[in-house]
Design a protein around this motif. Structure first.
Motif, PDB file in Angstrom:
ATOM      1  N   SER A  76     -10.523  11.557   2.085  1.00 41.37           N
ATOM      2  CA  SER A  76     -11.548  10.724   1.445  1.00 41.37           C
ATOM      3  C   SER A  76     -11.667  11.026  -0.045  1.00 41.37           C
ATOM      4  N   ILE A  77     -11.765  12.304  -0.393  1.00 42.78           N
ATOM      5  CA  ILE A  77     -11.887  12.679  -1.804  1.00 42.78           C
ATOM      6  C   ILE A  77     -10.590  12.384  -2.560  1.00 42.78           C
ATOM      7  N   GLY A  78      -9.464  12.651  -1.913  1.00 44.39           N
ATOM      8  CA  GLY A  78      -8.180  12.421  -2.566  1.00 44.39           C
ATOM      9  C   GLY A  78      -7.949  10.978  -2.924  1.00 44.39           C
ATOM     10  N   GLY A 249      -9.334   5.722   9.174  1.00 47.01           N
ATOM     11  CA  GLY A 249      -9.939   7.039   9.377  1.00 47.01           C
ATOM     12  C   GLY A 249      -9.599   7.620  10.735  1.00 47.01           C
ATOM     13  N   VAL A 250      -9.585   6.758  11.775  1.00 47.63           N
ATOM     14  CA  VAL A 250      -9.243   7.214  13.123  1.00 47.63           C
ATOM     15  C   VAL A 250      -7.793   7.673  13.184  1.00 47.63           C
ATOM     16  N   VAL A 251      -6.895   6.896  12.539  1.00 54.00           N
ATOM     17  CA  VAL A 251      -5.474   7.244  12.546  1.00 54.00           C
ATOM     18  C   VAL A 251      -5.231   8.576  11.842  1.00 54.00           C
ATOM     19  N   LYS A 343      -9.288 -10.518 -20.195  1.00 53.49           N
ATOM     20  CA  LYS A 343      -9.361  -9.801 -21.473  1.00 53.49           C
ATOM     21  C   LYS A 343      -8.980  -8.333 -21.306  1.00 53.49           C
ATOM     22  N   ALA A 344      -9.000  -7.839 -20.078  1.00 52.66           N
ATOM     23  CA  ALA A 344      -8.683  -6.425 -19.836  1.00 52.66           C
ATOM     24  C   ALA A 344      -7.629  -6.303 -18.751  1.00 52.66           C
ATOM     25  N   PRO A 345      -6.393  -6.707 -19.022  1.00 48.25           N
ATOM     26  CA  PRO A 345      -5.350  -6.651 -17.988  1.00 48.25           C
ATOM     27  C   PRO A 345      -5.039  -5.237 -17.517  1.00 48.25           C
ATOM     28  N   THR A 346      -5.247  -4.232 -18.376  1.00 47.98           N
ATOM     29  CA  THR A 346      -4.989  -2.847 -17.960  1.00 47.98           C
ATOM     30  C   THR A 346      -5.911  -2.429 -16.822  1.00 47.98           C
ATOM     31  N   LEU A 347      -7.106  -2.999 -16.790  1.00 45.35           N
ATOM     32  CA  LEU A 347      -8.071  -2.680 -15.735  1.00 45.35           C
ATOM     33  C   LEU A 347      -7.841  -3.538 -14.496  1.00 45.35           C
ATOM     34  N   TRP A 348      -7.655  -4.834 -14.694  1.00 43.07           N
ATOM     35  CA  TRP A 348      -7.606  -5.756 -13.564  1.00 43.07           C
ATOM     36  C   TRP A 348      -6.295  -5.694 -12.797  1.00 43.07           C
ATOM     37  N   ALA A 349      -5.223  -5.253 -13.410  1.00 41.81           N
ATOM     38  CA  ALA A 349      -3.938  -5.198 -12.704  1.00 41.81           C
ATOM     39  C   ALA A 349      -4.007  -4.296 -11.473  1.00 41.81           C
ATOM     40  N   GLY A 350      -4.736  -3.210 -11.557  1.00 43.80           N
ATOM     41  CA  GLY A 350      -4.854  -2.289 -10.434  1.00 43.80           C
ATOM     42  C   GLY A 350      -6.194  -2.351  -9.726  1.00 43.80           C
ATOM     43  N   MET A 351      -6.970  -3.409  -9.978  1.00 41.50           N
ATOM     44  CA  MET A 351      -8.306  -3.486  -9.397  1.00 41.50           C
ATOM     45  C   MET A 351      -8.269  -3.532  -7.873  1.00 41.50           C
ATOM     46  N   GLY A 352      -7.241  -4.150  -7.300  1.00 44.62           N
ATOM     47  CA  GLY A 352      -7.135  -4.176  -5.847  1.00 44.62           C
ATOM     48  C   GLY A 352      -7.038  -2.781  -5.262  1.00 44.62           C
ATOM     49  N   ARG A 353      -6.203  -1.942  -5.884  1.00 47.09           N
ATOM     50  CA  ARG A 353      -6.061  -0.563  -5.418  1.00 47.09           C
ATOM     51  C   ARG A 353      -7.340   0.239  -5.671  1.00 47.09           C
ATOM     52  N   ILE A 354      -8.010  -0.050  -6.761  1.00 47.26           N
ATOM     53  CA  ILE A 354      -9.260   0.651  -7.063  1.00 47.26           C
ATOM     54  C   ILE A 354     -10.305   0.358  -5.995  1.00 47.26           C
ATOM     55  N   CYS A 355     -10.476  -0.936  -5.680  1.00 44.98           N
ATOM     56  CA  CYS A 355     -11.448  -1.327  -4.650  1.00 44.98           C
ATOM     57  C   CYS A 355     -11.090  -0.714  -3.301  1.00 44.98           C
ATOM     58  N   ARG A 356      -9.809  -0.815  -2.944  1.00 39.30           N
ATOM     59  CA  ARG A 356      -9.360  -0.260  -1.664  1.00 39.30           C
ATOM     60  C   ARG A 356      -9.643   1.228  -1.579  1.00 39.30           C
ATOM     61  N   SER A 357      -9.307   1.961  -2.627  1.00 36.66           N
ATOM     62  CA  SER A 357      -9.445   3.412  -2.597  1.00 36.66           C
ATOM     63  C   SER A 357     -10.896   3.849  -2.449  1.00 36.66           C
ATOM     64  N   PHE A 358     -11.789   3.217  -3.195  1.00 36.29           N
ATOM     65  CA  PHE A 358     -13.200   3.609  -3.104  1.00 36.29           C
ATOM     66  C   PHE A 358     -13.791   3.258  -1.737  1.00 36.29           C
ATOM     67  N   VAL A 359     -13.421   2.094  -1.206  1.00 36.00           N
ATOM     68  CA  VAL A 359     -13.951   1.698   0.105  1.00 36.00           C
ATOM     69  C   VAL A 359     -13.446   2.639   1.194  1.00 36.00           C
ATOM     70  N   ILE A 360     -12.147   2.919   1.209  1.00 33.72           N
ATOM     71  CA  ILE A 360     -11.583   3.818   2.216  1.00 33.72           C
ATOM     72  C   ILE A 360     -12.182   5.215   2.102  1.00 33.72           C
ATOM     73  N   SER A 361     -12.438   5.649   0.870  1.00 39.16           N
ATOM     74  CA  SER A 361     -13.012   6.991   0.684  1.00 39.16           C
ATOM     75  C   SER A 361     -14.405   7.107   1.302  1.00 39.16           C
ATOM     76  N   PHE A 362     -15.142   5.996   1.337  1.00 43.69           N
ATOM     77  CA  PHE A 362     -16.489   6.023   1.918  1.00 43.69           C
ATOM     78  C   PHE A 362     -16.469   5.859   3.435  1.00 43.69           C
ATOM     79  N   THR A 363     -15.413   5.284   3.985  1.00 39.41           N
ATOM     80  CA  THR A 363     -15.376   5.028   5.420  1.00 39.41           C
ATOM     81  C   THR A 363     -14.568   6.056   6.214  1.00 39.41           C
TER      82      THR A 363
END
Length: 492
Positions: A76-78, A249-251, A343-363
């Motif tokens: 989760s933290i990783g 998380g179960v896996v 206007k911020a492609p450096t941020l939005w290009a990886g936004m999918g991975r950012i959202c995924r990582s934070f959600v998985i870390s909480f679950t």
């Protein structure tokens, strides 16, 4: 525009007089896979390979060094550190304005990733292991942020993005499967990480386009972020991540306890699913992409139901991986397509991975307790509810895509001179600034310095725009660009 039409008519006869026999293949369009695209595909594959390999190795080492019960917390933290790494890339580009400084910094991050890889293999102290593991995943997240951004900029407007990325990620999963099943040693892991990071850094610091490490050219800095589209994408990815989080998380927990292996043969379904999703996404400009992703969500329900029985665990894992492939491709391609228009492609290009990582870390941690106390039925119900929510969010886009007309440039039998320039620019995916440069190249006979002065940009910046226009249209010079344009309009 009438002056434009008259001028281009004169240029037409001039060009035919200068170069009567120009190669028939000059009108190479955005469908052709270029050498630069293949190199970037290899870069993306290595990026995905290193992250997957590091993530699984950290979990395995944590189980052995700290204890099985701690693996989900470490995971989760990783994975949250990975999201921070993606965010750090966008921040670093703001802090370091010169491309030379950016090159040095990304190399330092790469060197630290190798150092932390060695640390997690050989240290026996729990605290040092944890710090090294989290910093390794953060460093790999930073490098991944760079790779995702480069891919978004390079693949913008291309019709083969899904295939390149899907095949690359699929190959990465197969490489991980081979390393973890046939070469199960610390030396193999270390050599794989060192080689992959070294090649990644080489491709990054010697990019296919000189603008990758500098400013987000040839894309306009005047872009405005479409927050409505951004909200739809972020919302759908968050809910999809919750669905995968109910299983993930179960896996992870059962793998740590030795009840299953995440590197078993079932993982090959993941590779196949990534490749299939990539090819499907490229059909008719993403026409069936959202629909196919939503359909595979039902596999998550099947996989959750099968998790409760050890006899059907393989089937459940395979079903999970089928959905995971489409889900990962959706969160990757959606934001890679979207990023260059913001206007911020450096941020939005990886936004999918950012959202995924934070959600998985909480679950990752609580879902194990839900599974133990309430059984798989609660996860099945939750998966069904969340799947319906995603369907409702994407329903409008799915219907629009299914009934959308084909691209104007491919369907209109006739095309007026007044609309020729705009249609040509849309067909090849020019940015607003590229459209301005293209019009100057076609309408006027001015040289590069004169055009740069008229557009209030430097000659070097103009040359980058021109180089991008040449690559997108498959031309090599201004004469070829003229011919490409006239071939295009005459066919219509």
């Amino acid at each position: 525009m009438s002056a434009f039409v008259q001028k281009t008519e004169n240029n037409k006869y001039f060009l035919f007089a200068v170069e009567a026999k120009i190669m028939d293949t000059v009108n190479i369009n955005r469908r052709k896979i270029t050498k630069s695209a293949l190199i970037q595909g290899i870069c993306f594959a290595l990026c995905f390979f290193t992250f997957q390999l590091a993530e699984f190795t950290v979990n395995d080492k944590a189980a052995a060094l700290i204890g099985v019960s701690s693996v989900n917390a470490v995971y989760s933290i990783g994975i949250a550190c990975t999201a921070v790494g993606f965010l750090s890339f966008s921040l670093a580009r703001r802090l370091f304005q010169k491309d030379s400084a950016r090159r040095v910094f990304i190399c330092i991050v790469g060197a630290f990733s190798i150092f932390f890889t060695v640390q997690i293999l050989f240290v026996k102290t729990q605290l040092i292991f944890l710090i090294s593991s989290f910093l390794l995943l953060l460093a790999l997240g930073h490098i991944s942020g760079c790779v995702y951004y480069n891919s978004a900029m390079l693949f913008d407007g291309k019709e083969y993005t899904g295939r390149i990325i899907g095949v690359g990620m699929g190959c990465a999963v197969v490489m991980q499967y081979v390393v973890q099943n046939l070469f199960v040693t610390d030396a193999a892991f270390l050599l794989s990480m060192v080689f992959s990071v070294a090649v990644l850094l080489y491709i990054i610091i010697k990019p296919s386009h000189d603008w990758i490490l500098e400013n987000p050219l040839p894309y306009s800095s005047e872009n405005k972020t479409d927050y409505k589209t951004a909200t739809i994408l972020v919302s759908s990815v968050i809910i999809m991540s919750l669905i995968i989080g109910l299983i993930d998380g179960v896996v992870v927990s059962k793998h740590a306890q030795g009840e299953l292996s995440v590197s078993s043969n079932a993982r090959l379904f993941y590779a196949a699913s990534l490749i299939a999703a990539g090819f499907i996404s490229d059909i008719n400009n993403r026409k069936y992409f959202a629909l196919s992703t939503v359909c595979t969500m039902f596999f998550s329900t099947i996989s959750t139901a099968f998790m409760a029985n050890s006899a059907t665990f393989f089937m459940g894992t395979a079903a999970m991986y089928i959905y995971s492939g489409f889900y990962v491709m959706f969160l990757t391609l959606s934001f890679i397509d979207f990023a260059p228009k913001t206007k911020a492609p450096t941020l939005w290009a990886g936004m999918g991975r950012i959202c995924r990582s934070f959600v998985i870390s909480f679950t990752a941690v609580p879902v194990v307790y839900i599974f133990e106390y309430f059984g798989s039925s609660s996860l099945v119900m939750g998966s069904c509810v969340l799947s319906i929510a995603v369907l409702l969010i994407l329903l409008k886009d799915i219907i629009s895509a299914m009934y959308a007309q084909k691209d104007t440039a491919e369907n209109n039998d006739t095309i007026s001179n007044e609309n020729a320039l705009n249609t040509y620019c849309e067909y090849y995916g020019f940015t607003p600034r590229e459209t301005e440069v293209f019009e100057k190249l076609i309408v006027t006979e001015n040289g590069n310095q004169e055009i740069a002065d008229e557009l209030f940009i430097s000659r070097r910046v103009l040359q980058r725009h021109v180089a991008s226009i040449y690559e997108k249209t498959g031309t090599k010079n201004r004469i070829g660009l003229y011919q490409s344009y006239w071939d295009f309009t005459s066919k219509k």
